[in-house]
Scaffold this motif. Sequence first.
Motif, PDB file in Angstrom:
ATOM      1  N   LYS A 448       8.970  -2.391  34.665  1.00  0.00           N
ATOM      2  CA  LYS A 448       9.832  -2.409  35.505  1.00  0.00           C
ATOM      3  C   LYS A 448      10.607  -1.272  35.822  1.00  0.00           C
ATOM      4  CE  LYS A 448      11.664  -6.009  37.129  1.00  0.00           C
ATOM      5  NZ  LYS A 448      11.622  -8.092  37.024  1.00  0.00           N
ATOM      6  N   VAL A 449      11.037  -0.779  36.690  1.00  0.00           N
ATOM      7  CA  VAL A 449      11.719   0.092  38.108  1.00  0.00           C
ATOM      8  C   VAL A 449      13.459  -0.137  37.897  1.00  0.00           C
ATOM      9  CG1 VAL A 449      11.509   2.894  38.987  1.00  0.00           C
ATOM     10  CG2 VAL A 449       9.213   0.892  38.381  1.00  0.00           C
ATOM     11  N   ASN A 450      14.067   0.866  37.344  1.00  0.00           N
ATOM     12  CA  ASN A 450      15.307   0.193  37.764  1.00  0.00           C
ATOM     13  C   ASN A 450      16.201   1.992  38.095  1.00  0.00           C
ATOM     14  OD1 ASN A 450      16.031   1.179  34.454  1.00  0.00           O
ATOM     15  ND2 ASN A 450      18.197   1.137  35.553  1.00  0.00           N
ATOM     16  N   GLY A 451      17.308   1.744  38.916  1.00  0.00           N
ATOM     17  CA  GLY A 451      17.780   2.061  39.166  1.00  0.00           C
ATOM     18  C   GLY A 451      19.385   2.045  38.881  1.00  0.00           C
ATOM     19  N   VAL A 452      20.754   3.246  38.826  1.00  0.00           N
ATOM     20  CA  VAL A 452      21.416   3.305  38.222  1.00  0.00           C
ATOM     21  C   VAL A 452      23.151   2.947  38.621  1.00  0.00           C
ATOM     22  CG1 VAL A 452      21.111   4.408  36.101  1.00  0.00           C
ATOM     23  CG2 VAL A 452      21.998   5.238  38.429  1.00  0.00           C
ATOM     24  N   ALA A 453      22.931   2.473  40.019  1.00  0.00           N
ATOM     25  CA  ALA A 453      23.936   1.890  40.835  1.00  0.00           C
ATOM     26  C   ALA A 453      23.427   1.021  41.903  1.00  0.00           C
ATOM     27  CB  ALA A 453      24.617   2.961  41.296  1.00  0.00           C
ATOM     28  N   GLU A 454      24.416  -0.121  42.610  1.00  0.00           N
ATOM     29  CA  GLU A 454      23.447  -0.688  43.505  1.00  0.00           C
ATOM     30  C   GLU A 454      22.756   0.551  45.093  1.00  0.00           C
ATOM     31  OE1 GLU A 454      25.579  -3.530  45.501  1.00  0.00           O
ATOM     32  OE2 GLU A 454      25.903  -4.746  42.750  1.00  0.00           O
ATOM     33  N   LEU A 455      24.194   1.742  45.444  1.00  0.00           N
ATOM     34  CA  LEU A 455      23.223   1.938  46.194  1.00  0.00           C
ATOM     35  C   LEU A 455      21.621   2.977  45.996  1.00  0.00           C
ATOM     36  CD1 LEU A 455      23.818   3.427  49.153  1.00  0.00           C
ATOM     37  CD2 LEU A 455      24.979   4.913  48.595  1.00  0.00           C
ATOM     38  N   HIS A 456      22.452   3.512  45.174  1.00  0.00           N
ATOM     39  CA  HIS A 456      21.195   4.537  44.416  1.00  0.00           C
ATOM     40  C   HIS A 456      19.764   3.201  44.103  1.00  0.00           C
ATOM     41  CE1 HIS A 456      19.087   6.028  40.322  1.00  0.00           C
ATOM     42  NE2 HIS A 456      18.942   6.569  41.385  1.00  0.00           N
ATOM     43  N   SER A 457      19.610   2.418  43.665  1.00  0.00           N
ATOM     44  CA  SER A 457      18.668   1.378  44.021  1.00  0.00           C
ATOM     45  C   SER A 457      17.975   0.950  45.279  1.00  0.00           C
ATOM     46  CB  SER A 457      18.638   0.374  42.655  1.00  0.00           C
ATOM     47  OG  SER A 457      18.775   0.680  41.923  1.00  0.00           O
ATOM     48  N   ASP A 458      18.937   0.793  45.442  1.00  0.00           N
ATOM     49  CA  ASP A 458      18.399   0.316  47.106  1.00  0.00           C
ATOM     50  C   ASP A 458      17.891   1.620  47.972  1.00  0.00           C
ATOM     51  OD1 ASP A 458      19.114  -1.948  47.118  1.00  0.00           O
ATOM     52  OD2 ASP A 458      21.099  -1.943  47.987  1.00  0.00           O
ATOM     53  N   ARG A 476       9.112  -5.048  40.848  1.00  0.00           N
ATOM     54  CA  ARG A 476       8.975  -3.877  40.145  1.00  0.00           C
ATOM     55  C   ARG A 476      10.546  -3.518  40.027  1.00  0.00           C
ATOM     56  NH1 ARG A 476       3.893  -1.051  38.018  1.00  0.00           N
ATOM     57  NH2 ARG A 476       2.719  -3.112  38.627  1.00  0.00           N
ATOM     58  N   PHE A 477      11.499  -2.698  41.166  1.00  0.00           N
ATOM     59  CA  PHE A 477      12.414  -2.682  41.428  1.00  0.00           C
ATOM     60  C   PHE A 477      13.878  -3.252  41.426  1.00  0.00           C
ATOM     61  CE2 PHE A 477       8.733  -0.464  43.333  1.00  0.00           C
ATOM     62  CZ  PHE A 477       9.017   1.006  43.055  1.00  0.00           C
ATOM     63  N   THR A 478      14.298  -3.080  40.785  1.00  0.00           N
ATOM     64  CA  THR A 478      15.984  -3.256  40.257  1.00  0.00           C
ATOM     65  C   THR A 478      17.183  -2.163  39.963  1.00  0.00           C
ATOM     66  OG1 THR A 478      17.131  -5.362  39.360  1.00  0.00           O
ATOM     67  CG2 THR A 478      15.400  -3.402  37.701  1.00  0.00           C
ATOM     68  N   ASN A 479      18.502  -3.502  39.866  1.00  0.00           N
ATOM     69  CA  ASN A 479      18.835  -2.234  39.995  1.00  0.00           C
ATOM     70  C   ASN A 479      19.686  -2.898  38.172  1.00  0.00           C
ATOM     71  OD1 ASN A 479      22.441  -2.459  40.271  1.00  0.00           O
ATOM     72  ND2 ASN A 479      21.397  -0.255  40.811  1.00  0.00           N
ATOM     73  N   VAL A 480      19.956  -1.903  37.584  1.00  0.00           N
ATOM     74  CA  VAL A 480      21.252  -2.231  36.221  1.00  0.00           C
ATOM     75  C   VAL A 480      22.451  -0.978  37.249  1.00  0.00           C
ATOM     76  CG1 VAL A 480      21.461  -2.289  34.503  1.00  0.00           C
ATOM     77  CG2 VAL A 480      19.510  -3.184  35.041  1.00  0.00           C
ATOM     78  N   THR A 481      23.832  -1.326  37.262  1.00  0.00           N
ATOM     79  CA  THR A 481      24.572  -0.746  37.296  1.00  0.00           C
ATOM     80  C   THR A 481      25.366  -0.300  35.783  1.00  0.00           C
ATOM     81  OG1 THR A 481      25.289  -1.726  39.077  1.00  0.00           O
ATOM     82  CG2 THR A 481      26.809  -0.118  38.255  1.00  0.00           C
ATOM     83  N   ASN A 482      25.458   1.257  35.804  1.00  0.00           N
ATOM     84  CA  ASN A 482      25.294   2.183  34.304  1.00  0.00           C
ATOM     85  C   ASN A 482      27.409   1.258  33.637  1.00  0.00           C
ATOM     86  OD1 ASN A 482      24.056   5.502  35.329  1.00  0.00           O
ATOM     87  ND2 ASN A 482      23.373   3.281  34.531  1.00  0.00           N
TER      88      ASN A 482
END
Length: 835
Positions: A448-458, A476-482
């Motif tokens: 899994k690869v995640n970004g840290v806020a919705e806009l950033h993960s997009d 494989r890509f997901t978002n988990v907002t900080n």
Amino acid sequence: VEASIPEPLREAWRKHSAAEFTSKDEFEREFVRHIETTLARSLYNCDELAAYSGTALAFRDRLIIEWNRTQQRQTFTDQKRVYYLSLEFLMGRALDNAMLNVGMKDVARDGLADLGFRIEDAISQEHDAALGNGGLGRLAACFLDSMATLNYPAWGYGLRYRYGIFKQEIVNGYQMEIPDYWLDNNPWEFPRHDITVDIQFYGHVRKYQDEDGKVCHSWEAGETVQAVAYDVPIPGYRTKTTNNLRLWSSKASSGEFDFQKFNAGDYESAVADQQTAETISAVLYPNDNLERGKELRLKQQYFWCAASLYDIVRRFKKTNRAWSEFPDQVAIQLNDTHPTLAIVELQRILIDVEGLEWDEAWRIVIGTFGYTNHTVLPEALEKWSVPLMQNLLPRHLQIIYDINLFFLQSVEKRFPNDRDMLSRVSIIEESHPKMVRMAHIAIIGSHKVNGVAELHSDLIKTTIFKDFVEIYGPDRFTNVTNGITPRRWLHQANPALSALIAEKLGGYEFLTDLTLLDKLEAFVDDKKFRQEWAHIKANNKLRLARLIKDVTGYSVNPNSLFDVQVKRIHEYKRQQLNIFGVIHRYLSLKAMTPEERKKVVPRVSIFGGKAAPGYWMAKSIIYLINSVAAVVNKDDEIGDLLKVIFIEDYNVSKAEIICPASDISEHISTAGTEASGTSNMKFVLNGGLIIGTCDGANIEITREIGEQNIFLFGNLAEDVEDLRHRHFYGGFQLDPQLKRVFETIKEGTFGDPSSFNSLISSIEEHGDYYLVSDDFNSYIATHEMVDKEFQNQEEWLAKSITSVARMGFFSMDRVTNEYADSIWNVEPLDIADEA
Ligand code: GPW
């Protein structure tokens, strides 16, 4: 196991097993005992520092008892554990947090008072543990707090830097850096001189065949350095769990601190070897959102990854499970690409040391790792030169080439004849010299690869990692907002607000279920409640005014609107936009008649933050802020209507005073550049409103609290590329109000204008990459709205209360549970029915 005491003798142990103090009297006994024996002092020479140490040692005993029990429990139940690998843990102070978490702060306050001390004075003696630069390091610290509070079996792994982030002093308006030596008398760490790992560097790879004729590789070291474990207990809030943060310290390995040299009387060179080894963990690199490719940094990364993995693997092997079960027992989270070598190291251990086949080993690796990305800024994406890596880690480079080969073969199969795609996704960049792209290894080697806020993960899915989404599919890509821990950032930093909320909600459950804050909305129109809310903010502003007086000498009027921007100084975070706005305000005030000035809301513009020592532009911004302050603050015509303050050495403990005291705070990055931001959450949770761009977590904060409760301005992320293009090809039009600001600076109003040349020319002449000019007009207009709305205090209070009530989503506990469910697949340890 060998050191375990036989059952018949255990009764004596149990009888004398350490007990926790539970009353004021027992606390006082422990305190005095530590003062008199551990510290060898007495009531005749117990100063505030000793009072801090005595209190810390009493609480440390409690933590260590719980720590022991937690570790026994975790070993006994043998569930899956989480390992959080981070080069930075920006912990701040530990004592206040420990007292609140075990629920004994009042006991300690009364006990200390009996013995002649004020608890606040003792608490403020503690040196911040500043093993981090900014948001990334503080996020790691919030994770630790939350994982312990939620009873996850989790360890942090990091480096025990002798010097944390430098201490900042402002001298004649310029930033000076002072080393932060913080380790003397640190009661929170436990050296484990028995837990050591020898780490190899340099050398060469020997290829050989084993008995069965299989080709094997052995890395024969050129140099070894020893890693020594130091453990820091991490208490959860009101829980039995006390987790562990293990920090590695480097020293010459026993064989290396050369007895031969020593015997021969060659002391100098023996000691020099010792010192070379110790440099690995000597200092935290002070760059935020920037990578500079220095060999010592790569050494730090490998040293820490290799020691941590050795430790994790050793713990797994004690369970005697099959290797295939490794990902069922171990989840490793990579905090950015800094620990990416852990992926390569695990593959190396499995194939070279444990003798597994490549494919089986690689399945285990992917099942184990998760990777969190925290930036899209190109200058922050890690790349290491191939020759550097070849020299330092020859076997790892071979493995990286093999990972790349198998990966590119599979891509070639799915996308035949797409040479461009292959060169874009390759781990190796075909430049001179060739470079290893660490983010590519991290993506290929994680499930899994995640970004840290919705806009950033997009953004990562549509820009920098677009090809990988095509290759692996979107799963494989997901978002988990900080999020942030409400224990430190509400309860500890703002005890009065926490108490008021508890009074309304009937207890402190909101600290472990932050969504309960929504019950506050029912009180928005309650007159008395509003008054109490306002009173608390006013007191917090007084507290900040005292801090400002202490560190700058300036007196500020606490009835002014406090406008705060505290964070690392960076062009993308746009403190320059803020200070240009302040100059614009100053010019407007100067142009007013005395009558007009009477209607103006007085303002204090408060800045704080460190510049990386080599970041010239960031240092110029600090110098401009201080130069503007020097002129504005002594202008009698302006008086209280505008004050400019730069608080030196912004750190976690100062943030705890600053965040509860803002009326408005600034989160004004160029859209698309700030991955999330987390101080935005801290300010809103403490009842401050924010002015911000549509960037990072600001967008989700807006969605949660409602757009009527936030001041948004500026261009959108989707328009940035186009605007930048136009700056170069459509002709650049400087905003007229910004032009007037520049003219004022150039006239020498704030001192020798040549100091600000590069700051201005980066906008006027070099394309204004961060869109300061494009956003200036709407920034100024939005601040005018802020002024206007602040005059209606009742409305402002309603916004403040409503916002806090809707901040439940940003609890770190929600974040931790999301990682646990969607990335780690771990369960909390159930301790309900424990004896
Ligand atoms: F460049 N962040 C940080 F992505 O504080 F590695 N330092 C860093 O070096 C990086 C990121 C890195 C921050 C982000 O700038 C911020 O937007 C985010 O809220 C924070 O990491 C935690 O995710």
